[in-house]
Enzyme design. Structure first.
Site, PDB file in Angstrom:
ATOM      1  N   TYR A  91     -21.971  42.577  38.859  1.00  0.00           N
ATOM      2  CA  TYR A  91     -20.726  43.157  38.368  1.00  0.00           C
ATOM      3  C   TYR A  91     -20.501  44.537  38.951  1.00  0.00           C
ATOM      4  CZ  TYR A  91     -23.178  46.287  35.089  1.00  0.00           C
ATOM      5  OH  TYR A  91     -23.955  47.278  34.543  1.00  0.00           O
TER       6      TYR A  91
ATOM      7  N   ARG B  34     -21.271  48.118  47.299  1.00  0.00           N
ATOM      8  CA  ARG B  34     -22.432  47.832  46.451  1.00  0.00           C
ATOM      9  C   ARG B  34     -22.391  46.393  45.927  1.00  0.00           C
ATOM     10  NH1 ARG B  34     -23.412  51.738  41.487  1.00  0.00           N
ATOM     11  NH2 ARG B  34     -21.642  50.579  40.675  1.00  0.00           N
TER      12      ARG B  34
ATOM     13  N   ARG C 203     -28.306  22.911  34.004  1.00  0.00           N
ATOM     14  CA  ARG C 203     -29.344  23.938  33.924  1.00  0.00           C
ATOM     15  C   ARG C 203     -30.575  23.570  34.750  1.00  0.00           C
ATOM     16  NH1 ARG C 203     -33.810  25.691  30.887  1.00  0.00           N
ATOM     17  NH2 ARG C 203     -33.876  27.962  30.690  1.00  0.00           N
TER      18      ARG C 203
ATOM     19  N   LYS D 218     -26.993  45.313  40.898  1.00  0.00           N
ATOM     20  CA  LYS D 218     -26.185  45.522  39.693  1.00  0.00           C
ATOM     21  C   LYS D 218     -25.954  44.169  39.017  1.00  0.00           C
ATOM     22  CE  LYS D 218     -22.384  48.424  38.034  1.00  0.00           C
ATOM     23  NZ  LYS D 218     -23.172  49.105  37.009  1.00  0.00           N
TER      24      LYS D 218
ATOM     25  N   GLU E 203     -33.502  56.523  35.133  1.00  0.00           N
ATOM     26  CA  GLU E 203     -32.051  56.755  35.005  1.00  0.00           C
ATOM     27  C   GLU E 203     -31.649  56.487  33.566  1.00  0.00           C
ATOM     28  OE1 GLU E 203     -29.889  53.823  37.386  1.00  0.00           O
ATOM     29  OE2 GLU E 203     -31.503  52.390  37.047  1.00  0.00           O
TER      30      GLU E 203
ATOM     31  N   LEU F   8     -30.393  52.045  40.079  1.00  0.00           N
ATOM     32  CA  LEU F   8     -29.136  51.605  40.678  1.00  0.00           C
ATOM     33  C   LEU F   8     -28.592  52.731  41.573  1.00  0.00           C
ATOM     34  CD1 LEU F   8     -26.984  49.243  40.349  1.00  0.00           C
ATOM     35  CD2 LEU F   8     -25.687  50.934  39.056  1.00  0.00           C
TER      36      LEU F   8
HETATM   37  N1  PDD Z   1     -23.060  51.484  34.690  1.00  0.00           N
HETATM   38  N2  PDD Z   1     -27.422  53.401  36.447  1.00  0.00           N
HETATM   39  C1  PDD Z   1     -27.180  52.303  35.708  1.00  0.00           C
HETATM   40  C2  PDD Z   1     -28.330  51.541  35.156  1.00  0.00           C
HETATM   41  C3  PDD Z   1     -25.852  51.896  35.469  1.00  0.00           C
HETATM   42  O1  PDD Z   1     -25.598  50.795  34.741  1.00  0.00           O
HETATM   43  C4  PDD Z   1     -24.772  52.667  35.993  1.00  0.00           C
HETATM   44  C5  PDD Z   1     -23.341  52.287  35.797  1.00  0.00           C
HETATM   45  C6  PDD Z   1     -25.089  53.806  36.747  1.00  0.00           C
HETATM   46  C7  PDD Z   1     -24.021  54.655  37.372  1.00  0.00           C
HETATM   47  O2  PDD Z   1     -23.420  53.995  38.470  1.00  0.00           O
HETATM   48  P1  PDD Z   1     -21.910  54.285  38.870  1.00  0.00           P
HETATM   49  O3  PDD Z   1     -21.815  55.738  39.109  1.00  0.00           O
HETATM   50  O4  PDD Z   1     -21.735  53.481  40.100  1.00  0.00           O
HETATM   51  O5  PDD Z   1     -21.047  53.832  37.716  1.00  0.00           O
HETATM   52  C8  PDD Z   1     -26.424  54.140  36.967  1.00  0.00           C
HETATM   53  C9  PDD Z   1     -21.715  50.990  34.479  1.00  0.00           C
HETATM   54  C10 PDD Z   1     -20.701  52.067  34.327  1.00  0.00           C
HETATM   55  C11 PDD Z   1     -21.754  50.017  33.316  1.00  0.00           C
HETATM   56  O6  PDD Z   1     -22.683  49.228  33.292  1.00  0.00           O
HETATM   57  O7  PDD Z   1     -20.837  50.023  32.472  1.00  0.00           O
END
Ligand code: PDD
Length: 282
Positions: free
Chosen positions: A33, A52, A100, A147, A179, A204
């Protein structure tokens, strides 16, 4: 207001959107996503989100069913149909529907969905007050650079944060911060140096992180991409987080310990200001 959402080429009211119980994302979290910010009806940093997305898909040997122009068109159509001024567009691509079986099906058609969410990004109360974080063990899998929609560990982490009245949880592995559950983690040391963990399979590669590092370099702010411990973070002059859904937010407490003087500091205030200017003009 009923949202208009996107499912496999069609736009429809959200209550009419249906996905099979055999969708691989439902059974195996076999999907990826992206979340793209929208300011003034325009997307922020869409190209790196698409780059990405391709990387995540490639790592999972999943085909991208739409070209980049079609993906952009889908986002813009959702923004237009929902009159979204400020918020995010969520897009998900899954391996598709198949009986499945753990191995990848050979002939499944990928599922593509998209929807909008309204969220104040520019005039955010959290940006004014700063937010608090708690630290928790990082219990995730070893490919956090993808992601993927496998977000149960992050949901557990965010719930732990909520239980402690915190906005975010910073995940910790071997004593070092990886993170946030949905954001990249930064500290400011020596009053003027930004520190954030280097990219690897452990985190990420945040799109907002990338933009902030570039803006910092342009503004002559020193950047170090390296490991940092929870103790170093607690002793830092400032701390902050970045994500597409929050941009740049100052952190004023970690595990109850005050950071700096307990109010948003000058470095993060400057970075937020510069980033917002760029986002609004994007
Ligand atoms: N999340 N690290 C993780 C684990 C994340 O899920 C996200 C973003 C980030 C920041 O990435 P970016 O700057 O590309 O949004 C770092 C999104 C916003 C979410 O899952 O809603």
């Amino acid at each position: 207001m009923t949202r208009t959402v996107y499912v496999n080429g069609a736009y429809m009211p959200e209550d009419q959107a249906k996905i099979s119980i055999f969708d691989r994302a439902f059974l195996f979290a076999d999907g990826v996503y992206e979340v793209t910010a929208v300011v003034g009806g325009k997307m922020v940093d869409f190209d790196p989100h698409i780059a990405r997305l391709h990387r995540s898909l490639d790592e999972l040997e999943m085909a991208c069913p739409l070209g980049d122009d079609a993906l952009r068109e889908m986002h813009e159509e959702l923004i237009g149909r929902n009159g979204l001024d400020e918020g995010v567009v969520y897009m998900q691509i899954t391996r598709g529907v198949a009986d499945r079986d753990f191995t990848y099906p050979e002939d499944a058609e990928p599922t593509v969905i998209g929807f909008t969410q309204v969220k104040p990004l520019i005039d955010s109360p959290q940006a004014r007050s700063g937010v608090t974080v708690v630290t928790i063990p990082d219990i995730r899998w070893r490919r956090r650079d993808i992601k993927s929609t496998a977000l149960l560990a992050q949901a557990m982490g965010k719930q732990a944060a909520k239980t402690h009245d915190a906005y975010e949880a910073w995940m910790v592995e071997d004593g070092y911060v990886t993170e946030g559950t949905s954001s990249s983690a930064f500290i400011v040391t020596g009053g003027d140096t930004i520190v954030t963990r280097q990219l690897s399979n452990d985190i990420l590669p945040g799109v907002t992180r990338r933009a902030i590092l570039k803006l910092s370099a342009d503004a002559g702010i020193a950047v170090e991409e390296r490991l940092f411990t929870v103790d170093e973070a607690k002793a830092a002059s400032e701390a902050f987080l970045t994500s597409a859904s929050s941009f740049v937010l100052p952190i004023v407490r970690i595990d109850g310990q005050q950071i700096g003087d307990g109010t948003p500091g000058p470095v993060v205030a400057k970075l937020r200001e510069v980033y917002l200017k760029e986002a609004a003009g994007a």
